[in-house]
Motif scaffolding. Structure first.
Motif, PDB file in Angstrom:
ATOM      1  N   ASP A  63      36.535 119.232  60.945  1.00  0.00           N
ATOM      2  CA  ASP A  63      36.500 118.536  62.235  1.00  0.00           C
ATOM      3  C   ASP A  63      37.805 118.700  62.993  1.00  0.00           C
ATOM      4  O   ASP A  63      37.813 118.818  64.222  1.00  0.00           O
ATOM      5  CB  ASP A  63      36.242 117.040  62.034  1.00  0.00           C
ATOM      6  CG  ASP A  63      34.772 116.700  61.973  1.00  0.00           C
ATOM      7  OD1 ASP A  63      33.956 117.501  62.467  1.00  0.00           O
ATOM      8  OD2 ASP A  63      34.437 115.628  61.437  1.00  0.00           O
ATOM      9  N   LEU A  64      38.910 118.704  62.269  1.00  0.00           N
ATOM     10  CA  LEU A  64      40.219 118.766  62.909  1.00  0.00           C
ATOM     11  C   LEU A  64      40.708 120.189  63.152  1.00  0.00           C
ATOM     12  O   LEU A  64      41.668 120.391  63.880  1.00  0.00           O
ATOM     13  CB  LEU A  64      41.242 118.006  62.064  1.00  0.00           C
ATOM     14  CG  LEU A  64      40.961 116.508  61.923  1.00  0.00           C
ATOM     15  CD1 LEU A  64      41.951 115.874  60.964  1.00  0.00           C
ATOM     16  CD2 LEU A  64      40.996 115.821  63.276  1.00  0.00           C
ATOM     17  N   ALA A  65      40.054 121.169  62.540  1.00  0.00           N
ATOM     18  CA  ALA A  65      40.468 122.565  62.702  1.00  0.00           C
ATOM     19  C   ALA A  65      39.904 123.135  64.002  1.00  0.00           C
ATOM     20  O   ALA A  65      38.794 122.808  64.404  1.00  0.00           O
ATOM     21  CB  ALA A  65      39.967 123.394  61.521  1.00  0.00           C
ATOM     22  N   PRO A  71      30.932 116.738  67.818  1.00  0.00           N
ATOM     23  CA  PRO A  71      31.580 115.429  67.931  1.00  0.00           C
ATOM     24  C   PRO A  71      32.377 115.108  66.664  1.00  0.00           C
ATOM     25  O   PRO A  71      31.952 115.433  65.555  1.00  0.00           O
ATOM     26  CB  PRO A  71      30.404 114.465  68.097  1.00  0.00           C
ATOM     27  CG  PRO A  71      29.287 115.297  68.614  1.00  0.00           C
ATOM     28  CD  PRO A  71      29.496 116.663  68.047  1.00  0.00           C
ATOM     29  N   LEU A  72      33.521 114.491  66.836  1.00  0.00           N
ATOM     30  CA  LEU A  72      34.423 114.198  65.729  1.00  0.00           C
ATOM     31  C   LEU A  72      33.739 113.293  64.707  1.00  0.00           C
ATOM     32  O   LEU A  72      33.207 112.248  65.044  1.00  0.00           O
ATOM     33  CB  LEU A  72      35.695 113.534  66.250  1.00  0.00           C
ATOM     34  CG  LEU A  72      36.846 113.418  65.278  1.00  0.00           C
ATOM     35  CD1 LEU A  72      37.292 114.798  64.838  1.00  0.00           C
ATOM     36  CD2 LEU A  72      38.009 112.699  65.911  1.00  0.00           C
ATOM     37  N   GLY A  73      33.732 113.710  63.471  1.00  0.00           N
ATOM     38  CA  GLY A  73      33.133 112.952  62.389  1.00  0.00           C
ATOM     39  C   GLY A  73      31.751 113.425  62.001  1.00  0.00           C
ATOM     40  O   GLY A  73      31.280 113.124  60.908  1.00  0.00           O
ATOM     41  N   LEU A  74      31.081 114.162  62.867  1.00  0.00           N
ATOM     42  CA  LEU A  74      29.733 114.638  62.567  1.00  0.00           C
ATOM     43  C   LEU A  74      29.745 115.628  61.409  1.00  0.00           C
ATOM     44  O   LEU A  74      28.916 115.558  60.505  1.00  0.00           O
ATOM     45  CB  LEU A  74      29.111 115.271  63.813  1.00  0.00           C
ATOM     46  CG  LEU A  74      27.669 115.707  63.708  1.00  0.00           C
ATOM     47  CD1 LEU A  74      26.782 114.487  63.490  1.00  0.00           C
ATOM     48  CD2 LEU A  74      27.249 116.442  64.953  1.00  0.00           C
ATOM     49  N   ALA A  80      29.603 115.234  53.586  1.00  0.00           N
ATOM     50  CA  ALA A  80      29.482 114.164  52.593  1.00  0.00           C
ATOM     51  C   ALA A  80      28.045 114.075  52.090  1.00  0.00           C
ATOM     52  O   ALA A  80      27.810 113.930  50.884  1.00  0.00           O
ATOM     53  CB  ALA A  80      29.926 112.836  53.196  1.00  0.00           C
ATOM     54  N   ALA A  81      27.081 114.194  52.998  1.00  0.00           N
ATOM     55  CA  ALA A  81      25.669 114.180  52.592  1.00  0.00           C
ATOM     56  C   ALA A  81      25.349 115.385  51.712  1.00  0.00           C
ATOM     57  O   ALA A  81      24.613 115.273  50.726  1.00  0.00           O
ATOM     58  CB  ALA A  81      24.764 114.157  53.824  1.00  0.00           C
ATOM     59  N   THR A 111      24.271 120.412  55.904  1.00  0.00           N
ATOM     60  CA  THR A 111      25.424 120.326  56.814  1.00  0.00           C
ATOM     61  C   THR A 111      25.097 120.792  58.219  1.00  0.00           C
ATOM     62  O   THR A 111      25.762 120.400  59.166  1.00  0.00           O
ATOM     63  CB  THR A 111      26.616 121.157  56.297  1.00  0.00           C
ATOM     64  OG1 THR A 111      26.258 122.534  56.278  1.00  0.00           O
ATOM     65  CG2 THR A 111      27.065 120.707  54.941  1.00  0.00           C
ATOM     66  N   ARG A 112      24.086 121.634  58.365  1.00  0.00           N
ATOM     67  CA  ARG A 112      23.757 122.194  59.678  1.00  0.00           C
ATOM     68  C   ARG A 112      22.661 121.442  60.418  1.00  0.00           C
ATOM     69  O   ARG A 112      22.376 121.745  61.575  1.00  0.00           O
ATOM     70  CB  ARG A 112      23.331 123.660  59.544  1.00  0.00           C
ATOM     71  CG  ARG A 112      24.401 124.566  58.976  1.00  0.00           C
ATOM     72  CD  ARG A 112      25.651 124.558  59.844  1.00  0.00           C
ATOM     73  NE  ARG A 112      26.627 125.511  59.382  1.00  0.00           N
ATOM     74  CZ  ARG A 112      27.712 125.214  58.684  1.00  0.00           C
ATOM     75  NH1 ARG A 112      27.969 123.975  58.357  1.00  0.00           N
ATOM     76  NH2 ARG A 112      28.546 126.145  58.318  1.00  0.00           N
ATOM     77  N   ILE A 113      22.024 120.452  59.792  1.00  0.00           N
ATOM     78  CA  ILE A 113      20.923 119.737  60.439  1.00  0.00           C
ATOM     79  C   ILE A 113      21.401 119.002  61.688  1.00  0.00           C
ATOM     80  O   ILE A 113      20.809 119.133  62.761  1.00  0.00           O
ATOM     81  CB  ILE A 113      20.245 118.764  59.453  1.00  0.00           C
ATOM     82  CG1 ILE A 113      19.415 119.556  58.458  1.00  0.00           C
ATOM     83  CG2 ILE A 113      19.363 117.764  60.170  1.00  0.00           C
ATOM     84  CD1 ILE A 113      18.814 118.720  57.356  1.00  0.00           C
ATOM     85  N   ALA A 114      22.459 118.216  61.576  1.00  0.00           N
ATOM     86  CA  ALA A 114      22.922 117.417  62.715  1.00  0.00           C
ATOM     87  C   ALA A 114      23.393 118.290  63.882  1.00  0.00           C
ATOM     88  O   ALA A 114      22.995 118.032  65.027  1.00  0.00           O
ATOM     89  CB  ALA A 114      24.014 116.453  62.274  1.00  0.00           C
TER      90      ALA A 114
END
Length: 162
Positions: A63-65, A71-74, A80-81, A111-114
């Motif tokens: 997220d920070l790279a 969106p930050l945190g997504l 994590a999931a 990881t790619r769903i959202a």
């Protein structure tokens, strides 16, 4: 003494992030996601909670790279999931040599769903071919690299450095 397990995991995440960013800077459109491979390796050797925590840390690093696109945190929640799901695939008596391939593929899809749903919701095009290539390349690399991460985790436990 807390051991070396978490510092080694953070170093592995950092190395994976640097390689992914370097491949992206070199113009590779869909580089293999090495952070997912580290997350799955930790989850298969240590379980769901460790996999989710390593996934959260890896997602925050992504997220920070640069370039920040989601969106930050997504990304952190997605990783994590993925770590949690990969930890559910852990087998106590070991697993066959091919087992990391479907686990890595499923973790990458999680990881790619959202981001895909965000793109579809905002009427942006989704690069389905690039996504399929990334899943295939990451799962293929996971066949070798997940085993290395698991062996590293086992070596730390065996030597009582964990």
């Amino acid at each position: 003494m807390t051991g070396l397990r978490w510092p080694v995991r953070l170093v592995l995440l950092g190395l994976a992030l640097v390689v992914v960013l370097a491949l992206g800077a070199r113009g590779v459109l869909a580089p293999p996601d090495l952070v997912v491979i580290v997350v799955v390796g930790v989850a298969l050797s240590a379980g769901s909670s460790s996999g989710a925590l390593v996934g959260l840390l890896g997602g925050w690093l992504l997220d920070l790279a640069p370039p920040v696109a989601a969106p930050l945190g997504l990304t952190a929640l997605g990783y994590a999931a993925a770590g949690w799901v990969a930890g559910l695939a852990r087998r106590r008596s070991g697993h066959p040599w091919w087992w990391p391939v479907p686990v890595v593929a499923l973790a990458l899809v999680v990881t790619r769903i959202a981001p895909v749903l965000v793109d579809l919701g905002s009427a942006r095009p989704v690069a389905w071919a690039a996504l399929a290539w990334q899943v295939l390349a990451t799962a293929t690399l996971g066949l070798v690299l997940v085993g290395l991460v698991e062996r590293l985790e086992a070596a730390l436990v065996t030597r009582r450095w964990a």
